[in-house]
Design an enzyme around this catalytic site. Structure first.
Site, mmCIF file in Angstrom:
data_model
loop_
_atom_site.group_PDB
_atom_site.id
_atom_site.type_symbol
_atom_site.label_atom_id
_atom_site.label_comp_id
_atom_site.label_asym_id
_atom_site.label_seq_id
_atom_site.Cartn_x
_atom_site.Cartn_y
_atom_site.Cartn_z
ATOM 1 N N PRO A 65 1.022 -1.285 -0.272
ATOM 2 C CG PRO A 65 -0.334 -1.192 1.304
ATOM 3 C CD PRO A 65 0.552 -2.281 1.634
ATOM 4 C CG HIS A 66 1.471 2.972 -3.297
ATOM 5 N ND1 HIS A 66 1.810 1.389 -3.416
ATOM 6 C CD2 HIS A 66 1.505 3.516 -3.891
ATOM 7 C CE1 HIS A 66 0.785 1.155 -4.753
ATOM 8 N NE2 HIS A 66 0.953 3.523 -4.887
ATOM 9 N N GLY A 67 1.222 5.396 -0.505
ATOM 10 C CA GLY A 67 0.529 7.131 -1.349
ATOM 11 C C GLY A 67 1.969 8.657 -0.709
#
Length: 153
Positions: A65-67
């Site tokens: 997951p990334h942002g």
């Protein structure tokens, strides 16, 4: 850039307890929010919004997951392990066990992509994934990642 340039010991969670995607993201976000001063719900929201574009469960038991976060001054990576596995809408339909979460400043597209590529390359190694799955502590996980990071330039 090496993973350990942006992964702090305190953002490693050897035993995630959540049983669903949202719970995993909340757990992974907590130490990063503490470390950076980011508002935890805002960080979770950014990660969930990215998941709506397409799952970051890449298969082989891995989720990345990334942002991107406005106002963040540096990249931060966290790690978490779910021994029982979680349905993360992975591409191969299998549960995810190993999670690297990547949070970057809003304008850092190049570095963001380089770090994602580096993580993906490291995680292609069956041996590396097996070592992570058998690690018993935060320090042991950190050492395994450090060794793999050093071997991959």
């Amino acid at each position: 850039m090496k993973i350990l340039d942006v992964l702090q010991l305190e953002t490693i969670i050897p035993e995630l307890t959540s049983r669903d995607k949202k719970g995993i993201l909340e757990e992974l976000a907590a130490p990063i929010a503490d470390l950076t001063g980011l508002h935890h719900p805002d960080l979770v929201r950014v990660l969930l919004e990215r998941e709506q574009l397409g799952s970051t469960g890449i298969g082989d038991g891995i989720g990345i997951p990334h942002g991107k976060i406005a106002g963040l001054d540096r990249m931060v990576v966290g790690f978490g392990m779910s021994r029982q596995g979680v349905d993360f809408d992975s591409l191969d339909g299998r549960p995810a066990h190993i999670f690297f979460v990547l949070v970057t400043p809003e304008q850092s597209t190049g570095q963001h992509l380089k770090l994602l590529a580096r993580l993906s390359k490291m995680l292609k190694s069956d041996l590396f994934r097996k070592k992570l799955m058998t690690a018993a502590s935060r320090d042991e996980i950190h050492a395994i990642i450090r060794n793999e990071d050093n071997e991959n330039g």
